[in-house]
Design an enzyme around this catalytic site. Structure first.
Site, PDB file in Angstrom:
ATOM      1  CD  GLU A  70       8.459  -0.245   6.153  1.00 15.05           C
ATOM      2  OE1 GLU A  70       9.642  -0.514   6.440  1.00 15.05           O
ATOM      3  OE2 GLU A  70       7.716  -1.023   5.519  1.00 15.05           O
ATOM      4  CG  HIS A  81      -0.052   1.108   4.175  1.00 14.41           C
ATOM      5  ND1 HIS A  81      -0.431  -0.200   3.997  1.00 14.41           N
ATOM      6  CD2 HIS A  81       0.387   1.190   5.455  1.00 14.41           C
ATOM      7  CE1 HIS A  81      -0.241  -0.889   5.123  1.00 14.41           C
ATOM      8  NE2 HIS A  81       0.253  -0.059   6.025  1.00 14.41           N
ATOM      9  CD  GLU A  83      -2.030   0.836  -1.238  1.00 12.71           C
ATOM     10  OE1 GLU A  83      -1.127   1.227  -0.452  1.00 12.71           O
ATOM     11  OE2 GLU A  83      -2.204  -0.355  -1.519  1.00 12.71           O
ATOM     12  CB  CYS A 108      -3.072  -4.263   3.377  1.00 13.30           C
ATOM     13  SG  CYS A 108      -3.088  -2.628   4.129  1.00 13.30           S
ATOM     14  CB  CYS A 111      -4.722   0.454   1.701  1.00  6.90           C
ATOM     15  SG  CYS A 111      -3.151   1.109   2.291  1.00  6.90           S
TER      16      CYS A 111
END
Lengths: 335, 347
Positions: A70, A81, A83, A108, A111
């Protein structure tokens, strides 16, 4: 287990195999969930403090790590993310296929969509740790991606079968413009071919390691061009690549990775930051120079956004843009 | 159910609007002799596609939603050449933003021309009871026009979702529910007009003159410029106060004014999964398009309101998007702060 991973984001096949034997596990697949917690500790989520770790098995037997990243000071769509990190890590290390992965939390929708870029994505096997009950020695319950994203939208809706997908070999056939328009932090200088005489960096820029700034720029430019040539951008026709150099003179490069659904696409700066971390990079502020290569007048332009991200991530990093073009004329969506 | 109407006839019946009032929707239903407004949706989706603005893909997506108050809303996809693809607005996002702009508190059913992508299935999780939202995919074209529409719950196409329920307490307002972030503008307002900063005293704005590229508002009257500036600032603050940003604690709002002096505003709408969040400029552009706005070049001025030193900052990105979408638009950022101190995640 933390020592096994330490700062490594990749385990070679023999390494993984010998750890499996040492732990007396039936297969390397069983190793994946055991590494997830370690992976989580490598995540960098200063906004949410929510650590996600992903551990994947490549077709060549290597084990790869993914973590979430982030970036404070920027909108949230720049977030990486775990993934996405994982897939980019495989791409950076030239692994052609991801067989399965274990992840700390259910992927999510963003992803699940990004994962569609893989060939035969529907059969990708996923193990969600928060769904694992009881003893990990039991049979692992991997689910196929098709079970958690039914009736998906993906490359098959837009591309022909022979177009290379994510992790497959790409060669976009790009070369740098001969009369290279060069922007160094916003100023442009026209250069002659070959040996670059770039305008001197501003007071904020950090001198590069060996002090041979021109040589370093050439290295970076070459790496960024290579990254642009490996970039997966079949939807926009606007591939791009970024190369970074740290204070030790090490070069890392990442390619723009596009999603059929557009928004989940991973920007070239993010891809290069994945390469940086996966390659052992520590603090972002040790990144002293960055180069972006993309098409001039691209319909999907990365330049201004790349500058913005780098300013937030490593304020003293010197940023340069070089433009490229396709070898063939009439490349789709070039202008 | 006999259908007596062709697509082109439907195009004439259906106004090219992005909102149908409840009575309008009912009277169209009656005129077509249909058992429910939902039976109109496949044709409405087809109509909606013609309103989409996707100059990069040329792939038009239309979405139609039924609000709890009986109103029918349209959503279309928007693409912006010159900026990265993560700025695209999907039709489903447009639809939800359209409901938010028109203060409809709940979405009951959603029909869309193509299966929602994972990004959208995730964004839809921001709705209260998102998993039970009924979804109809109307493709292939013409395939569903004469059948009873069969809506499937979102949970079927995104099982085991990650969403607000994983991160927030039940009492926190979700998307479309009333929000009041309680912000007010900083008294000693730092103003940035296209990169130049001027310190202003409280109240009456004396904005520094725009650069050569900015277009004088309406008739060039300086007094009107100031009045418009105040209007925009007020609207953007209101949008920031309505903004759904429970994850970052960094709400924001954007207000736009067009060449006819009409003001549109949109609120930043955050996603639990971060990346699918809809930026405030995009939200304002949805308000603009849904409000009957024409070409983007008619947008003359824009104001952003957000927290100073926000962990999740929109300012530079907003400037970038607006420069690509409406190059002559004058952009100003104002900072706000919570009414109470100690607001979570403010810094």
């Amino acid at each position: 287990m933390d020592q096994i991973l330490s700062k490594n984001f990749v385990l070679e096949a023999q390494e993984a195999e010998s750890i499996r034997q040492y732990l007396n596990l039936p297969s390397v697949l069983h190793l994946l969930p055991r590494l997830v917690q370690s992976a989580q500790s490598l995540a960098r989520p200063p906004i949410s403090k929510f650590h996600v770790g992903a551990v994947g098995l490549g077709s060549d037997g290597r084990v790869f790590i993914g973590v979430n990243l982030e970036f404070p000071g920027l909108p949230l769509h720049h977030t990486v993310h775990a993934e996405q990190f994982l897939l980019t890590n495989l791409a950076v290390h030239g692994c052609p296929q991801l067989l399965s992965f274990a992840v700390s939390d259910a992927p999510c929708g963003h992803c699940r969509q990004f994962l569609q870029e893989l060939r035969n994505s529907s059969s990708l096997e996923i193990l969600v740790m928060s769904h694992v009950q009881g003893n990990m020695e039991n049979a692992l319950s991997f689910k196929r991606l098709s079970e958690i994203l039914t009736d998906p939208f993906g490359p098959h809706d837009l591309l022909s079968e022979e177009t290379p997908l994510l992790l497959e070999s790409h060669n976009n056939g790009l070369s740098l413009l001969p009369k290279n328009a060069l922007s160094v932090d916003g100023s442009s200088t026209n250069l002659c071919n070959g040996n670059c005489e770039l305008s001197v960096g501003n007071e904020n820029s950090v001198k590069l390691s060996c002090g041979n700034w021109e040589k370093d720029q050439i290295l970076l430019r070459k790496a960024a061009l290579e990254a642009a040539n490996n970039s997966h951008a079949p939807y926009s026709g606007c591939p791009s690549g970024v190369a970074l150099m740290d204070s030790e003179g090490k070069v890392y490069r990442g390619s723009y990775l596009e999603s059929a659904a557009y928004n989940p696409s991973l920007g070239p700066v993010q891809a290069a930051l994945v390469a940086f971390l996966a390659g052992g990079g520590v603090g972002y502020t040790s990144i002293v120079a960055a180069v972006l290569v993309e098409k001039e007048e691209a319909k999907v332009k990365q330049e201004d956004t790349a500058r913005l991200i780098l300013k937030a991530v490593s304020p003293r990093c010197e940023f340069t843009v070089f433009y490229c073009r396709s070898a063939e004329n009439g490349c789709k969506n070039s202008c | 159910m006999p259908h007596t109407v062709t697509t082109s006839q439907m195009d004439q019946i259906l106004p090219k609007k992005f909102v149908l009032e409840a009575e309008e929707a009912q009277s169209i239903r009656q005129s077509q002799n249909l058992p429910s407004v939902l039976h109109l949706f496949p044709r409405l989706v087809q109509s909606a596609q013609s309103l989409a603005r996707p100059p990069i893909s040329n792939f038009s997506v239309g979405a139609v939603g039924l609000g709890s108050d009986g109103r029918v809303f349209i959503g279309v996809n928007l693409e912006f050449p010159g900026v990265p693809l993560h700025h695209s607005v999907h039709a489903e996002q447009f639809l939800l933003t359209n409901l938010a702009v028109h203060e409809c508190p709940r979405l009951l059913y959603l029909a869309v021309s193509d299966a929602p992508c994972g990004h959208c299935r995730q964004f839809l999780q921001e709705l209260r009871d998102g998993s039970s939202l009924g979804i109809l995919v109307t493709s292939p074209v013409g395939g569903n026009l004469d059948k009873d529409p069969s809506f499937k719950p979102l949970s079927e196409i995104l099982p085991n979702p990650f969403g607000p329920h994983d991160l927030l307490g039940k009492e926190i307002p979700l998307l479309l529910e009333p929000h009041d972030n309680g912000f007010s503008l900083l008294p000693k307002n730092a103003v940035y007009v296209d990169g130049n900063s001027s310190n202003l005293c409280n109240g009456y704005c004396e904005l520094s003159a725009g650069n050569e590229n900015s277009v004088k508002l309406s008739n060039g009257n300086r007094e009107k410029n100031e009045k418009d500036g105040i209007l925009l600032r007020k609207a953007a603050l209101e949008a920031a106060n309505n903004s759904h940003a429970p994850y970052s604690g960094c709400p924001s709002g954007v207000a736009l004014i067009d060449s006819e002096g009409k003001v549109y505003r949109g609120s930043y709408l955050e996603s639990a999964a971060y990346n699918p969040s809809l930026g405030p400029v995009q939200a304002a552009l949805v308000a603009y398009v849904a409000g009957g706005g024409g070409g983007y070049e008619s947008i003359l001025a824009a104001v952003l309101v957000e927290l100073e030193e926000a962990k999740v900052k929109q300012e530079d990105t907003a400037r970038l998007i607006l420069k690509a979408v409406s190059p002559r638009c004058e952009f100003t950022a104002y900072y706000c702060r919570p009414a109470k101190s100690g607001f979570k995640n403010r810094l």
